[in-house]
Design a protein around this motif. Structure first.
Motif, PDB file in Angstrom:
ATOM      1  N   THR A  86      49.826  36.253  36.040  1.00  0.00           N
ATOM      2  CA  THR A  86      49.646  37.580  35.457  1.00  0.00           C
ATOM      3  C   THR A  86      48.350  38.210  35.952  1.00  0.00           C
ATOM      4  OG1 THR A  86      50.891  36.931  33.494  1.00  0.00           O
ATOM      5  CG2 THR A  86      49.457  38.845  33.284  1.00  0.00           C
ATOM      6  N   TYR A  87      47.269  37.437  35.952  1.00  0.00           N
ATOM      7  CA  TYR A  87      45.995  37.975  36.443  1.00  0.00           C
ATOM      8  C   TYR A  87      46.041  38.196  37.952  1.00  0.00           C
ATOM      9  CZ  TYR A  87      43.825  37.695  31.901  1.00  0.00           C
ATOM     10  OH  TYR A  87      43.512  37.917  30.584  1.00  0.00           O
ATOM     11  N   ASP A  88      46.745  37.338  38.675  1.00  0.00           N
ATOM     12  CA  ASP A  88      46.924  37.565  40.121  1.00  0.00           C
ATOM     13  C   ASP A  88      47.694  38.857  40.360  1.00  0.00           C
ATOM     14  OD1 ASP A  88      45.598  35.210  40.671  1.00  0.00           O
ATOM     15  OD2 ASP A  88      47.424  34.057  41.078  1.00  0.00           O
ATOM     16  N   ARG A  89      48.709  39.084  39.531  1.00  0.00           N
ATOM     17  CA  ARG A  89      49.504  40.320  39.651  1.00  0.00           C
ATOM     18  C   ARG A  89      48.642  41.536  39.315  1.00  0.00           C
ATOM     19  NH1 ARG A  89      52.186  43.650  42.076  1.00  0.00           N
ATOM     20  NH2 ARG A  89      53.693  44.870  40.934  1.00  0.00           N
ATOM     21  N   LYS A 120      22.736  49.946  48.652  1.00  0.00           N
ATOM     22  CA  LYS A 120      23.784  49.889  49.676  1.00  0.00           C
ATOM     23  C   LYS A 120      25.077  49.458  49.002  1.00  0.00           C
ATOM     24  CE  LYS A 120      20.716  48.755  53.470  1.00  0.00           C
ATOM     25  NZ  LYS A 120      20.407  47.826  54.541  1.00  0.00           N
ATOM     26  N   ILE A 121      26.170  49.987  49.501  1.00  0.00           N
ATOM     27  CA  ILE A 121      27.489  49.647  48.965  1.00  0.00           C
ATOM     28  C   ILE A 121      28.219  48.796  50.003  1.00  0.00           C
ATOM     29  CG2 ILE A 121      29.707  50.526  48.171  1.00  0.00           C
ATOM     30  CD1 ILE A 121      28.235  53.158  47.456  1.00  0.00           C
ATOM     31  N   ALA A 122      28.562  47.569  49.612  1.00  0.00           N
ATOM     32  CA  ALA A 122      29.327  46.683  50.498  1.00  0.00           C
ATOM     33  C   ALA A 122      30.765  46.659  50.013  1.00  0.00           C
ATOM     34  CB  ALA A 122      28.733  45.282  50.495  1.00  0.00           C
ATOM     35  N   LEU A 123      31.691  46.865  50.937  1.00  0.00           N
ATOM     36  CA  LEU A 123      33.122  46.863  50.629  1.00  0.00           C
ATOM     37  C   LEU A 123      33.812  45.782  51.450  1.00  0.00           C
ATOM     38  CD1 LEU A 123      33.626  50.729  50.923  1.00  0.00           C
ATOM     39  CD2 LEU A 123      33.482  49.433  48.806  1.00  0.00           C
ATOM     40  N   SER A 124      35.084  45.546  51.150  1.00  0.00           N
ATOM     41  CA  SER A 124      35.856  44.630  51.992  1.00  0.00           C
ATOM     42  C   SER A 124      35.961  45.251  53.382  1.00  0.00           C
ATOM     43  CB  SER A 124      37.252  44.414  51.401  1.00  0.00           C
ATOM     44  OG  SER A 124      38.011  45.599  51.504  1.00  0.00           O
ATOM     45  N   ALA A 125      36.269  44.454  54.382  1.00  0.00           N
ATOM     46  CA  ALA A 125      36.354  44.963  55.755  1.00  0.00           C
ATOM     47  C   ALA A 125      37.371  46.103  55.843  1.00  0.00           C
ATOM     48  CB  ALA A 125      36.720  43.837  56.713  1.00  0.00           C
ATOM     49  N   LYS A 126      38.506  45.940  55.200  1.00  0.00           N
ATOM     50  CA  LYS A 126      39.556  46.966  55.217  1.00  0.00           C
ATOM     51  C   LYS A 126      39.065  48.247  54.559  1.00  0.00           C
ATOM     52  CE  LYS A 126      44.151  47.847  53.366  1.00  0.00           C
ATOM     53  NZ  LYS A 126      44.327  48.202  51.999  1.00  0.00           N
ATOM     54  N   ASP A 127      38.497  48.127  53.339  1.00  0.00           N
ATOM     55  CA  ASP A 127      38.013  49.307  52.622  1.00  0.00           C
ATOM     56  C   ASP A 127      36.847  49.969  53.357  1.00  0.00           C
ATOM     57  OD1 ASP A 127      39.901  48.965  50.670  1.00  0.00           O
ATOM     58  OD2 ASP A 127      38.527  48.131  49.174  1.00  0.00           O
ATOM     59  N   ARG A 128      35.997  49.156  53.962  1.00  0.00           N
ATOM     60  CA  ARG A 128      34.843  49.716  54.684  1.00  0.00           C
ATOM     61  C   ARG A 128      35.322  50.639  55.789  1.00  0.00           C
ATOM     62  NH1 ARG A 128      31.235  49.397  58.658  1.00  0.00           N
ATOM     63  NH2 ARG A 128      29.037  49.297  58.132  1.00  0.00           N
ATOM     64  N   ILE A 156      35.226  40.094  49.966  1.00  0.00           N
ATOM     65  CA  ILE A 156      35.984  40.369  48.747  1.00  0.00           C
ATOM     66  C   ILE A 156      37.319  41.005  49.141  1.00  0.00           C
ATOM     67  CG2 ILE A 156      33.952  40.627  47.283  1.00  0.00           C
ATOM     68  CD1 ILE A 156      34.239  43.676  47.558  1.00  0.00           C
ATOM     69  N   ARG A 157      38.273  41.001  48.199  1.00  0.00           N
ATOM     70  CA  ARG A 157      39.564  41.657  48.487  1.00  0.00           C
ATOM     71  C   ARG A 157      39.498  43.140  48.214  1.00  0.00           C
ATOM     72  NH1 ARG A 157      44.807  39.117  46.066  1.00  0.00           N
ATOM     73  NH2 ARG A 157      45.648  40.931  47.101  1.00  0.00           N
ATOM     74  N   PHE A 173      36.907  43.290  42.398  1.00  0.00           N
ATOM     75  CA  PHE A 173      37.969  43.176  41.407  1.00  0.00           C
ATOM     76  C   PHE A 173      38.191  41.721  41.008  1.00  0.00           C
ATOM     77  CE2 PHE A 173      40.262  47.329  42.783  1.00  0.00           C
ATOM     78  CZ  PHE A 173      39.220  48.069  42.248  1.00  0.00           C
ATOM     79  N   GLU A 174      38.017  40.797  41.962  1.00  0.00           N
ATOM     80  CA  GLU A 174      38.196  39.384  41.648  1.00  0.00           C
ATOM     81  C   GLU A 174      37.203  38.940  40.567  1.00  0.00           C
ATOM     82  OE1 GLU A 174      37.928  40.835  44.804  1.00  0.00           O
ATOM     83  OE2 GLU A 174      38.255  39.231  46.255  1.00  0.00           O
ATOM     84  N   THR A 175      35.945  39.332  40.748  1.00  0.00           N
ATOM     85  CA  THR A 175      34.897  38.951  39.794  1.00  0.00           C
ATOM     86  C   THR A 175      35.113  39.631  38.450  1.00  0.00           C
ATOM     87  OG1 THR A 175      33.318  38.586  41.575  1.00  0.00           O
ATOM     88  CG2 THR A 175      32.409  38.966  39.377  1.00  0.00           C
ATOM     89  N   LEU A 176      35.429  40.923  38.484  1.00  0.00           N
ATOM     90  CA  LEU A 176      35.634  41.644  37.225  1.00  0.00           C
ATOM     91  C   LEU A 176      36.819  41.083  36.444  1.00  0.00           C
ATOM     92  CD1 LEU A 176      34.961  45.291  38.470  1.00  0.00           C
ATOM     93  CD2 LEU A 176      33.434  43.819  37.136  1.00  0.00           C
TER      94      LEU A 176
END
Length: 195
Positions: A86-89, A120-128, A156-157, A173-176
């Motif tokens: 459920t949390y993975d979903r 500084k804002i670090a994002l996932s490679a895709k989001d960056r 991060i994802r 999102f994983e941490t939150l």
């Protein structure tokens, strides 16, 4: 019949009578011993049967208890698996949000992180690559801040990591979800399993 013969005959009669009485006593004693032995054997058989029944009952109860324990263990394991799924979903849903909603959520996360506005804002490679510059512009405009995009992507994802000189704030999102899981898991279990 002379005196000696009479004495011998009487001795034979006495011996025969004594032998007969002794045989009768022996038979009577043998009957008594057989009856006592039979009664003792029956009592021991009943006692052994009772012990065997009691042992069987105790074994049955132990097996039932072990089966109940195994059932509870398997049920708990299945529930934990469903909760994890459920949390993975939930993470999948968050990661696949429409772009505008996702940007809006990231801006709210930046505000909730309560930074100074110059981090500084670090994002996932895709989001960056896809939304990095747009996020920085939108956050700076809405919060009158001076955020910059970090030079390297975060591992991060989805979500973001706010990087400052003092400390980093992990808003991935994983941490939150992991942090909120501690608070929401009991409620989620009640909803999922009608407990």
């Amino acid at each position: 019949m002379n005196g000696m013969e009479k004495i011998t005959a009487r001795m034979k009669e006495d011996a025969a009578r004594s032998l007969s009485e002794l045989n009768a006593q022996t038979e009577q004693e043998l009957r008594r011993i057989r009856e006592e032995s039979a009664a003792r054997a029956e009592k021991e058989r009943e006692t052994a049967g009772g012990r065997a029944h009691l042992a069987a009952q105790e074994r049955y109860e132990r097996l039932c208890s072990a089966a109940e324990m195994e059932t509870r263990k398997l049920t708990l394991s299945a529930k934990q698996k469903v909760l994890a799924e459920t949390y993975d979903r939930a993470l999948e849903i968050l990661c696949s949000m429409p772009r505008e909603q996702y940007l809006s959520l990231l801006v709210r996360l930046l505000k909730a992180a309560d930074g100074k506005g110059d981090e500084k804002i670090a994002l996932s490679a895709k989001d960056r690559d896809e939304i990095g510059e747009t996020l920085v512009e939108q956050a700076n405009k809405e919060q009158n801040a001076h955020y910059t995009l970090a030079g390297e992507a975060a591992d991060i994802r989805a979500g973001l990591v706010l990087i400052s000189k003092e400390c980093d704030v992990n808003c991935s999102f994983e941490t939150l979800l992991a942090l909120s899981r501690e608070k929401t898991e009991r409620g989620a279990a009640k909803l999922l399993f009608a407990e």
